[in-house]
Design a protein around this motif. Sequence first.
Motif, PDB file in Angstrom:
ATOM      1  N   PHE A  98      -2.488   8.554  -5.505  1.00 53.47           N
ATOM      2  CA  PHE A  98      -3.626   9.352  -5.094  1.00 53.47           C
ATOM      3  C   PHE A  98      -4.061   8.945  -3.697  1.00 53.47           C
ATOM      4  CE2 PHE A  98      -3.673   8.500  -9.583  1.00 53.47           C
ATOM      5  CZ  PHE A  98      -3.815   9.747 -10.156  1.00 53.47           C
ATOM      6  N   ARG A  99      -4.484   9.919  -2.931  1.00 53.53           N
ATOM      7  CA  ARG A  99      -5.055   9.691  -1.612  1.00 53.53           C
ATOM      8  C   ARG A  99      -4.243   8.716  -0.776  1.00 53.53           C
ATOM      9  NH1 ARG A  99      -9.181   9.533  -4.999  1.00 53.53           N
ATOM     10  NH2 ARG A  99      -9.263   7.285  -4.957  1.00 53.53           N
ATOM     11  N   GLY A 100      -3.704   9.204   0.262  1.00 52.88           N
ATOM     12  CA  GLY A 100      -2.975   8.319   1.150  1.00 52.88           C
ATOM     13  C   GLY A 100      -1.898   9.047   1.906  1.00 52.88           C
ATOM     14  N   LYS A 101      -0.987   8.293   2.422  1.00 51.25           N
ATOM     15  CA  LYS A 101       0.129   8.836   3.161  1.00 51.25           C
ATOM     16  C   LYS A 101       1.163   9.366   2.172  1.00 51.25           C
ATOM     17  CE  LYS A 101      -1.984   7.329   6.760  1.00 51.25           C
ATOM     18  NZ  LYS A 101      -2.713   8.188   7.636  1.00 51.25           N
ATOM     19  N   VAL A 102       2.233   9.909   2.691  1.00 51.87           N
ATOM     20  CA  VAL A 102       3.219  10.554   1.835  1.00 51.87           C
ATOM     21  C   VAL A 102       4.545   9.803   1.907  1.00 51.87           C
ATOM     22  CG1 VAL A 102       4.503  12.693   1.442  1.00 51.87           C
ATOM     23  CG2 VAL A 102       2.107  12.798   2.128  1.00 51.87           C
ATOM     24  N   ILE A 103       5.120   9.571   0.762  1.00 49.46           N
ATOM     25  CA  ILE A 103       6.454   8.983   0.678  1.00 49.46           C
ATOM     26  C   ILE A 103       7.393  10.094   0.210  1.00 49.46           C
ATOM     27  CG2 ILE A 103       6.079   8.178  -1.695  1.00 49.46           C
ATOM     28  CD1 ILE A 103       7.884   5.829  -1.105  1.00 49.46           C
ATOM     29  N   GLY A 104       8.597  10.137   0.774  1.00 53.17           N
ATOM     30  CA  GLY A 104       9.556  11.159   0.375  1.00 53.17           C
ATOM     31  C   GLY A 104       9.741  11.174  -1.133  1.00 53.17           C
ATOM     32  N   LEU A 105       9.599  12.333  -1.745  1.00 49.76           N
ATOM     33  CA  LEU A 105       9.638  12.429  -3.207  1.00 49.76           C
ATOM     34  C   LEU A 105      10.958  11.956  -3.795  1.00 49.76           C
ATOM     35  CD1 LEU A 105       7.783  15.791  -3.918  1.00 49.76           C
ATOM     36  CD2 LEU A 105       6.917  13.449  -4.089  1.00 49.76           C
ATOM     37  N   SER A 106      12.058  12.118  -3.074  1.00 52.79           N
ATOM     38  CA  SER A 106      13.353  11.664  -3.598  1.00 52.79           C
ATOM     39  C   SER A 106      13.429  10.143  -3.659  1.00 52.79           C
ATOM     40  CB  SER A 106      14.501  12.194  -2.739  1.00 52.79           C
ATOM     41  OG  SER A 106      14.493  11.570  -1.467  1.00 52.79           O
ATOM     42  N   LYS A 107      12.531   9.465  -2.958  1.00 49.77           N
ATOM     43  CA  LYS A 107      12.554   8.000  -2.949  1.00 49.77           C
ATOM     44  C   LYS A 107      11.921   7.413  -4.207  1.00 49.77           C
ATOM     45  CE  LYS A 107      14.343   8.282   1.075  1.00 49.77           C
ATOM     46  NZ  LYS A 107      15.762   8.243   1.224  1.00 49.77           N
ATOM     47  N   ILE A 108      11.028   8.152  -4.830  1.00 50.72           N
ATOM     48  CA  ILE A 108      10.336   7.615  -6.001  1.00 50.72           C
ATOM     49  C   ILE A 108      11.297   7.351  -7.163  1.00 50.72           C
ATOM     50  CG2 ILE A 108       8.550   8.092  -7.725  1.00 50.72           C
ATOM     51  CD1 ILE A 108       6.887   9.275  -5.404  1.00 50.72           C
TER      52      ILE A 108
END
Length: 164
Positions: A98-108
């Motif tokens: 929640f709330r923050g910068k974005v990490i590439g979804l494929s990395k999760i």
Amino acid sequence: MQANARIDYPAVQRAVADLLNAIGEDPSRQGLHDTPERVARHVFGASTRLLDRPGCLVNGALFDETYDEMVMVRDIEFYSMCEHHLLPFIGRAHVAYFRGKVIGLSKIPRIVDMFARRLQVQERMTREIAEFIDHLLNLMGSPLSSKVYTCAPQCAASRSMTLA
């Protein structure tokens, strides 16, 4: 497994051969001849993947986007090994932050896999994934809260236990 741990493959192979002998099997018979090497390579070898440099897993896919909605990746299938019984277990993880910068979804899913590919218990794996994502995104100066939910503890089921 510690991030800087190295696997002694010959020692693992000897241990597996000793285990086979201890349970009355002949490790030199046709079906078992390569088993010690396979166990060392496939079971324990996979657990060392990317442990030395987990930041490389993300490979720069951190984006300086202001985003104040929940980001969630659901149904991430994982395979792990119970540290209590050395039995495999599978499950699905749901990761949200929640709330923050974005990490590439494929990395999760890759992050989930990295923590699953070691001797593990579900509760610690959940915490480690959340802390890792928090750490990555906090490096970018972003206040956040991440949650990880895992399910389907197959370790107990594989031991013929009933869960009430």
